[in-house]
Design a protein around this motif. Structure first.
Motif, PDB file in Angstrom:
ATOM      1  N   TRP A  28      42.374  39.651 -12.963  1.00  0.00           N
ATOM      2  CA  TRP A  28      41.745  40.214 -11.769  1.00  0.00           C
ATOM      3  C   TRP A  28      40.676  39.312 -11.180  1.00  0.00           C
ATOM      4  O   TRP A  28      39.964  39.707 -10.256  1.00  0.00           O
ATOM      5  N   THR A  29      40.545  38.101 -11.691  1.00  0.00           N
ATOM      6  CA  THR A  29      39.505  37.192 -11.199  1.00  0.00           C
ATOM      7  C   THR A  29      40.082  36.005 -10.446  1.00  0.00           C
ATOM      8  O   THR A  29      39.332  35.170  -9.951  1.00  0.00           O
ATOM      9  N   ARG A  30      41.400  35.918 -10.385  1.00  0.00           N
ATOM     10  CA  ARG A  30      42.081  34.835  -9.689  1.00  0.00           C
ATOM     11  C   ARG A  30      43.393  35.393  -9.141  1.00  0.00           C
ATOM     12  O   ARG A  30      43.786  36.497  -9.495  1.00  0.00           O
ATOM     13  N   PRO A  31      44.080  34.656  -8.271  1.00  0.00           N
ATOM     14  CA  PRO A  31      45.380  35.151  -7.800  1.00  0.00           C
ATOM     15  C   PRO A  31      46.312  35.434  -8.982  1.00  0.00           C
ATOM     16  O   PRO A  31      46.396  34.630  -9.916  1.00  0.00           O
ATOM     17  N   TYR A  32      46.966  36.578  -8.937  1.00  0.00           N
ATOM     18  CA  TYR A  32      47.881  36.996 -10.007  1.00  0.00           C
ATOM     19  C   TYR A  32      49.170  37.427  -9.319  1.00  0.00           C
ATOM     20  O   TYR A  32      49.331  38.580  -8.926  1.00  0.00           O
ATOM     21  N   VAL A  33      50.062  36.450  -9.151  1.00  0.00           N
ATOM     22  CA  VAL A  33      51.200  36.617  -8.258  1.00  0.00           C
ATOM     23  C   VAL A  33      52.511  36.416  -9.011  1.00  0.00           C
ATOM     24  O   VAL A  33      52.671  35.459  -9.773  1.00  0.00           O
ATOM     25  N   LEU A  34      53.451  37.316  -8.769  1.00  0.00           N
ATOM     26  CA  LEU A  34      54.746  37.311  -9.440  1.00  0.00           C
ATOM     27  C   LEU A  34      55.806  36.655  -8.561  1.00  0.00           C
ATOM     28  O   LEU A  34      55.960  37.004  -7.390  1.00  0.00           O
ATOM     29  N   ASP A  35      56.540  35.696  -9.132  1.00  0.00           N
ATOM     30  CA  ASP A  35      57.704  35.115  -8.467  1.00  0.00           C
ATOM     31  C   ASP A  35      58.928  35.889  -8.953  1.00  0.00           C
ATOM     32  O   ASP A  35      59.321  35.779 -10.113  1.00  0.00           O
ATOM     33  N   ASP A  36      59.522  36.686  -8.059  1.00  0.00           N
ATOM     34  CA  ASP A  36      60.656  37.535  -8.426  1.00  0.00           C
ATOM     35  C   ASP A  36      61.960  37.064  -7.800  1.00  0.00           C
ATOM     36  O   ASP A  36      62.939  37.809  -7.729  1.00  0.00           O
ATOM     37  N   SER A  37      61.989  35.814  -7.339  1.00  0.00           N
ATOM     38  CA  SER A  37      63.138  35.328  -6.579  1.00  0.00           C
ATOM     39  C   SER A  37      64.425  35.318  -7.393  1.00  0.00           C
ATOM     40  O   SER A  37      65.520  35.557  -6.845  1.00  0.00           O
ATOM     41  N   ALA A  38      64.353  35.061  -8.687  1.00  0.00           N
ATOM     42  CA  ALA A  38      65.570  35.003  -9.507  1.00  0.00           C
ATOM     43  C   ALA A  38      66.272  36.350  -9.543  1.00  0.00           C
ATOM     44  O   ALA A  38      67.494  36.441  -9.362  1.00  0.00           O
ATOM     45  N   ALA A  39      65.523  37.431  -9.760  1.00  0.00           N
ATOM     46  CA  ALA A  39      66.131  38.756  -9.827  1.00  0.00           C
ATOM     47  C   ALA A  39      66.628  39.203  -8.459  1.00  0.00           C
ATOM     48  O   ALA A  39      67.679  39.842  -8.346  1.00  0.00           O
ATOM     49  N   ARG A  40      65.890  38.884  -7.419  1.00  0.00           N
ATOM     50  CA  ARG A  40      66.339  39.254  -6.071  1.00  0.00           C
ATOM     51  C   ARG A  40      67.712  38.641  -5.788  1.00  0.00           C
ATOM     52  O   ARG A  40      68.603  39.294  -5.233  1.00  0.00           O
ATOM     53  N   GLN A  41      67.868  37.383  -6.172  1.00  0.00           N
ATOM     54  CA  GLN A  41      69.125  36.698  -5.900  1.00  0.00           C
ATOM     55  C   GLN A  41      70.249  37.197  -6.807  1.00  0.00           C
ATOM     56  O   GLN A  41      71.345  37.503  -6.337  1.00  0.00           O
ATOM     57  N   HIS A  42      69.979  37.301  -8.103  1.00  0.00           N
ATOM     58  CA  HIS A  42      71.034  37.667  -9.048  1.00  0.00           C
ATOM     59  C   HIS A  42      71.528  39.093  -8.853  1.00  0.00           C
ATOM     60  O   HIS A  42      72.737  39.355  -8.912  1.00  0.00           O
TER      61      HIS A  42
END
Length: 306
Positions: A274-288
């Protein structure tokens, strides 16, 4: 493959998984230590100590999928709760032949300086992150050895229906709906991914039933990151409530309080989220899986009215 499914746990994810499977006509058993009734039709509820490998294996016999949706009631007791349960789940999956579908989280990655993707190492050094990393490593090793079939899905902090105190945003909602100030950990202005708990259940079921998806981690498709302040404001706006003040708990205050409050001590160890950007890359699941997250406005409304 049979259409019998054993769901361990009746928390937010387990309830959605069970309801989703029952709605399509599958045979569903929900197993909890207390025998909790989810209240949904077409589901069998069993009182079961899932850390008992023999009892769990017997219940898993004939199941197509064994879902680990367990949700420890005591956040401070993971070191006692998880090892015997994780071991029993592996044993039951191997004996029964059921796919082991694990509900994971992002803790194994530890602090990161980039969007989290499935190729990152599980490098956490805090005890919760290291524990969850080891759970997946053990399952992956058995999968790679051909002894079980396993997948793990990972999501960020839950929002949506039924989350309640299990979510950093949703636990602020009751007070905020009354116009009270919200208090958050870390910083209120850093982008943070929030995941709809229903989307978590959707991906868990889809990945379990897709043989090409087995043997790896998948990230749940989630909406564009929001700051804690933005997320709370959006939830209120979804039901036409005005924004409230949002204050970040000062680090010295959290440090002092954590000396006496075990829950805060656990949260402080993970406060890097919670003190820095905490961002999820979900591109693999979106594509598959050709899966998109539930629209944010809808997620906010369900978070507000739960």
């Amino acid at each position: 493959m049979t259409d019998r499914h054993l769901v361990v746990g009746a928390g937010p994810v387990g309830r959605h998984v069970a309801q989703m499977l029952a709605a399509r006509g599958s045979e569903v058993v929900v197993a909890t230590r207390s025998g909790t009734d989810t209240g949904f039709a077409g589901i069998t509820h069993k009182r079961l100590d899932a850390s008992d490998s023999d009892a769990l294996s017997a219940e898993a016999e004939g199941a197509a999928v064994l879902y680990n949706c367990a949700n420890p009631g005591d956040y401070t007791a993971w070191d006692q709760f998880w090892p015997p349960l994780a071991s029993a789940l592996l044993t039951a999956a191997e004996r029964s032949g059921a796919v082991l579908a694990i509900t994971g989280n992002l803790y194994p990655y530890g602090p990161v300086d980039e969007p989290m993707h499935e190729g990152l190492p599980d490098a956490a050094t805090d005890h919760k992150g290291a524990l969850r990393a080891q759970m997946w490593a053990d399952a992956k090793a058995l999968h790679d050895a051909g002894r079980i079939r396993a997948i793990e899905i990972r999501s960020s902090d839950y929002v949506g229906t039924g989350v309640g105190d299990n979510g950093h945003v949703s636990r602020q909602v009751p007070g905020a709906m009354q116009g009270k100030r919200a208090w958050v950990i870390g910083r209120k202005d850093q982008p943070h991914t929030f995941t709809d708990v229903l989307d978590t259940a959707r991906l868990l079921v889809a990945a379990a039933e897709d043989g090409t998806a087995h043997g790896r981690v998948w990230h749940v498709p989630s909406n564009v990151p929001r700051t804690q302040q933005e997320a709370i404001t959006d939830v209120l706006a979804s039901v036409r409530r005005p924004p409230v003040g949002v204050t970040a708990m000062p680090a010295p205050v959290l440090a002092a309080a954590s000396r006496f409050v075990p829950m805060l001590r656990e949260l402080r160890e993970l406060s890097y989220q919670w003190t820095r950007p905490y961002v999820l890359d979900d591109s693999a699941a979106r594509q598959h899986f050709a899966m998109e997250p539930t629209p944010w406005d809808e997620v906010c409304r369900r978070t507000a009215v739960q």
